[in-house]
Design an enzyme around this catalytic site. Structure first.
Site, PDB file in Angstrom:
ATOM      1  N   LYS A  19      46.295  91.612  23.580  1.00 48.26           N
ATOM      2  CA  LYS A  19      45.996  91.648  22.140  1.00 48.26           C
ATOM      3  C   LYS A  19      47.167  92.243  21.354  1.00 48.26           C
ATOM      4  CE  LYS A  19      42.313  94.203  22.701  1.00 48.26           C
ATOM      5  NZ  LYS A  19      42.202  94.303  24.168  1.00 48.26           N
ATOM      6  N   ARG A  93      33.872  96.078  18.667  1.00 50.23           N
ATOM      7  CA  ARG A  93      33.538  95.998  20.098  1.00 50.23           C
ATOM      8  C   ARG A  93      32.068  96.176  20.351  1.00 50.23           C
ATOM      9  NH1 ARG A  93      38.382  98.061  23.741  1.00 50.23           N
ATOM     10  NH2 ARG A  93      39.873  98.053  22.074  1.00 50.23           N
ATOM     11  N   ARG A 127      52.660  98.808  32.440  1.00 55.38           N
ATOM     12  CA  ARG A 127      52.688  98.980  30.979  1.00 55.38           C
ATOM     13  C   ARG A 127      53.217 100.353  30.582  1.00 55.38           C
ATOM     14  NH1 ARG A 127      47.658  97.612  27.268  1.00 55.38           N
ATOM     15  NH2 ARG A 127      46.512  98.988  28.659  1.00 55.38           N
ATOM     16  N   ARG A 160      49.745 105.128  29.463  1.00 53.87           N
ATOM     17  CA  ARG A 160      48.499 105.547  28.844  1.00 53.87           C
ATOM     18  C   ARG A 160      47.592 106.252  29.849  1.00 53.87           C
ATOM     19  NH1 ARG A 160      46.394 100.488  25.347  1.00 53.87           N
ATOM     20  NH2 ARG A 160      44.447 101.200  26.256  1.00 53.87           N
ATOM     21  N   ARG A 171      36.840 100.291  31.992  1.00 53.72           N
ATOM     22  CA  ARG A 171      37.045  99.628  30.696  1.00 53.72           C
ATOM     23  C   ARG A 171      36.643  98.149  30.792  1.00 53.72           C
ATOM     24  NH1 ARG A 171      43.051 100.926  29.940  1.00 53.72           N
ATOM     25  NH2 ARG A 171      42.984  99.479  28.189  1.00 53.72           N
TER      26      ARG A 171
HETATM   27  P1  AP5 Z   1      48.747  94.525  25.673  1.00 56.09           P
HETATM   28  O1  AP5 Z   1      49.370  93.668  24.629  1.00 56.09           O
HETATM   29  O2  AP5 Z   1      49.013  95.984  25.669  1.00 56.09           O
HETATM   30  O3  AP5 Z   1      47.167  94.253  25.800  1.00 56.09           O
HETATM   31  P2  AP5 Z   1      45.961  94.742  24.935  1.00 56.09           P
HETATM   32  O4  AP5 Z   1      44.964  93.619  24.988  1.00 56.09           O
HETATM   33  O5  AP5 Z   1      46.417  95.249  23.601  1.00 56.09           O
HETATM   34  O6  AP5 Z   1      45.422  95.905  25.862  1.00 56.09           O
HETATM   35  P3  AP5 Z   1      44.780  97.288  25.526  1.00 56.09           P
HETATM   36  O7  AP5 Z   1      44.745  98.055  26.827  1.00 56.09           O
HETATM   37  O8  AP5 Z   1      45.475  97.909  24.362  1.00 56.09           O
HETATM   38  O9  AP5 Z   1      43.323  96.900  25.156  1.00 56.09           O
HETATM   39  P4  AP5 Z   1      42.109  97.809  25.109  1.00 56.09           P
HETATM   40  O10 AP5 Z   1      41.229  96.916  24.328  1.00 56.09           O
HETATM   41  O11 AP5 Z   1      41.561  98.327  26.357  1.00 56.09           O
HETATM   42  O12 AP5 Z   1      42.683  99.135  24.445  1.00 56.09           O
HETATM   43  P5  AP5 Z   1      42.631  99.753  23.012  1.00 56.09           P
HETATM   44  O13 AP5 Z   1      43.871 100.488  22.768  1.00 56.09           O
HETATM   45  O14 AP5 Z   1      42.182  98.750  22.006  1.00 56.09           O
HETATM   46  O15 AP5 Z   1      49.214  93.857  27.047  1.00 56.09           O
HETATM   47  C1  AP5 Z   1      48.900  94.459  28.251  1.00 56.09           C
HETATM   48  C2  AP5 Z   1      50.149  94.602  29.102  1.00 56.09           C
HETATM   49  O16 AP5 Z   1      50.500  93.329  29.578  1.00 56.09           O
HETATM   50  C3  AP5 Z   1      51.374  95.112  28.363  1.00 56.09           C
HETATM   51  O17 AP5 Z   1      52.088  95.971  29.181  1.00 56.09           O
HETATM   52  C4  AP5 Z   1      52.152  93.861  28.033  1.00 56.09           C
HETATM   53  O18 AP5 Z   1      53.524  94.116  27.899  1.00 56.09           O
HETATM   54  C5  AP5 Z   1      51.834  93.037  29.255  1.00 56.09           C
HETATM   55  N1  AP5 Z   1      51.915  91.609  29.083  1.00 56.09           N
HETATM   56  C6  AP5 Z   1      51.455  90.880  28.040  1.00 56.09           C
HETATM   57  N2  AP5 Z   1      51.689  89.572  28.284  1.00 56.09           N
HETATM   58  C7  AP5 Z   1      52.283  89.523  29.514  1.00 56.09           C
HETATM   59  C8  AP5 Z   1      52.769  88.473  30.338  1.00 56.09           C
HETATM   60  N3  AP5 Z   1      52.717  87.210  29.931  1.00 56.09           N
HETATM   61  N4  AP5 Z   1      53.300  88.787  31.534  1.00 56.09           N
HETATM   62  C9  AP5 Z   1      53.395  90.069  31.946  1.00 56.09           C
HETATM   63  N5  AP5 Z   1      52.960  91.108  31.214  1.00 56.09           N
HETATM   64  C10 AP5 Z   1      52.416  90.824  30.013  1.00 56.09           C
HETATM   65  O19 AP5 Z   1      41.435 100.790  23.199  1.00 56.09           O
HETATM   66  C11 AP5 Z   1      41.600 101.947  24.009  1.00 56.09           C
HETATM   67  C12 AP5 Z   1      40.337 102.792  23.944  1.00 56.09           C
HETATM   68  O20 AP5 Z   1      40.103 103.206  22.588  1.00 56.09           O
HETATM   69  C13 AP5 Z   1      39.029 102.106  24.360  1.00 56.09           C
HETATM   70  O21 AP5 Z   1      38.839 102.124  25.744  1.00 56.09           O
HETATM   71  C14 AP5 Z   1      38.000 102.949  23.589  1.00 56.09           C
HETATM   72  O22 AP5 Z   1      37.771 104.168  24.227  1.00 56.09           O
HETATM   73  C15 AP5 Z   1      38.709 103.200  22.291  1.00 56.09           C
HETATM   74  N6  AP5 Z   1      38.436 102.160  21.273  1.00 56.09           N
HETATM   75  C16 AP5 Z   1      39.345 101.287  20.718  1.00 56.09           C
HETATM   76  N7  AP5 Z   1      38.726 100.462  19.841  1.00 56.09           N
HETATM   77  C17 AP5 Z   1      37.416 100.809  19.847  1.00 56.09           C
HETATM   78  C18 AP5 Z   1      36.259 100.305  19.159  1.00 56.09           C
HETATM   79  N8  AP5 Z   1      36.336  99.282  18.321  1.00 56.09           N
HETATM   80  N9  AP5 Z   1      35.047 100.906  19.417  1.00 56.09           N
HETATM   81  C19 AP5 Z   1      34.938 101.937  20.258  1.00 56.09           C
HETATM   82  N10 AP5 Z   1      35.986 102.454  20.946  1.00 56.09           N
HETATM   83  C20 AP5 Z   1      37.213 101.898  20.743  1.00 56.09           C
HETATM   84 MG    MG Z   2      46.348  97.153  22.663  1.00 51.34          MG
END
Ligand code: AP5
Ligand code: MG
Length: 225
Positions: A19, A93, A127, A160, A171
């Site tokens: 994302k 979410r 990552r 992270r 997760r």
């Molecule tokens: P990346 O782009 O970082 O993926 P992402 O989908 O953004 O992953 P996140 O881990 O950020 O998603 P998440 O939803 O768990 O975390 P969030 O921060 O929102 O890509 C992943 C990796 O792959 C990177 O290293 C990238 O470089 C690599 N990559 C990409 N494409 C590639 C390819 N083609 N080949 C190789 N590598 C590649 O949420 C974290 C926490 O916050 C949650 O667990 C929760 O506790 C809280 N939270 C956030 N939002 C909410 C909400 N709405 N409600 C309640 N709690 C929330």
């Molecule tokens: Mg992210």
């Protein structure tokens, strides 16, 4: 070129489905403001704010942060951004979040990234992120120019806390359970488009084509008045 009208969208997908990576490309190409509650929460944790203290224990365990906390954070940011096109990354979410967002902001599109879980588990290991900007790198995919340092600021990159394998597994569980009703909710409104693939190289051209078509439509509508 920017959209001629304000455009509001949501990008959903499992943890580490890409994302943040796709969002960065959308921002560069279409100029939307990127709103990532995950990045905002990590900054609160880093700065030890009251909100960060409340959120930390949930995030460290891979659980969702309670709706009230996240809603406050997101709606506040949306108000700050004002009359610009924006994209929400990883929000909503829960069904409660989706309903409250709809009550406050009409959406034009919801993008769902559909990436196999085995690919995700492999990715997380490599990552590295720049905490204050949310910029994300991956060893062997998009390496920083200098190992361990952010390309723009030269500051240290970190891994992270919630990228430990057992927390990632939790997760993914939470995602499967909580996101299904959100996807169904947007399905019923015919707002959602799924993008399937194992790599950003496969998914990005589809997303770009989709948004170019949306932009053409917005231009045509603005000409018709
Ligand atoms: P990346 O782009 O970082 O993926 P992402 O989908 O953004 O992953 P996140 O881990 O950020 O998603 P998440 O939803 O768990 O975390 P969030 O921060 O929102 O890509 C992943 C990796 O792959 C990177 O290293 C990238 O470089 C690599 N990559 C990409 N494409 C590639 C390819 N083609 N080949 C190789 N590598 C590649 O949420 C974290 C926490 O916050 C949650 O667990 C929760 O506790 C809280 N939270 C956030 N939002 C909410 C909400 N709405 N409600 C309640 N709690 C929330
Ligand atoms: Mg992210």
């Amino acid at each position: 070129m920017l959209f001629s009208k304000v455009f509001r969208m949501v990008i959903l997908g499992a943890p580490a489905s890409g994302k943040g990576t796709i969002s960065k490309r959308i921002v560069d190409r279409f100029g939307f403001v990127h709103i990532s509650p995950g990045d905002m929460l990590r900054l609160h944790v880093l700065h030890g704010s009251d909100l960060g203290k409340k959120a930390k224990k949930y995030m460290d365990e891979g659980k969702l942060v309670p709706d009230e906390i996240v809603m406050k954070c997101v709606l506040g940011r949306i108000t700050e951004v004002g009359n610009k096109s924006w994209m929400l990354d990883g929000f909503p979410r829960t069904l409660v979040q989706a309903e409250r967002l709809s009550a406050s902001e009409p959406l034009h599109a919801v993008i769902n990234l559909d990436v196999p879980h085995d690919v995700i588990i492999e990715r997380v290991k490599g990552r590295w992120i720049h905490l204050s900007s949310g910029r994300v790198y991956n060893v062997g995919f998009n390496d920083p120019k200098v190992p361990g340092k952010d390309d723009v600021t030269g500051e240290d990159l970190v891994q992270r806390a919630d990228d430990k394998p057992d927390v990632v597994a939790e997760r993914l569980n939470v995602y499967e359970k909580m996101l299904r009703p959100v996807l169904n909710y947007y399905q019923k409104q015919e707002l959602i488009t799924n993008f399937k693939g194992s790599t950003t190289a496969e998914i990005w051209p589809q997303v770009e084509k989709f948004l170019l078509a949306k932009r053409m439509k917005a231009v045509a509508e603005s000409i018709q008045g």
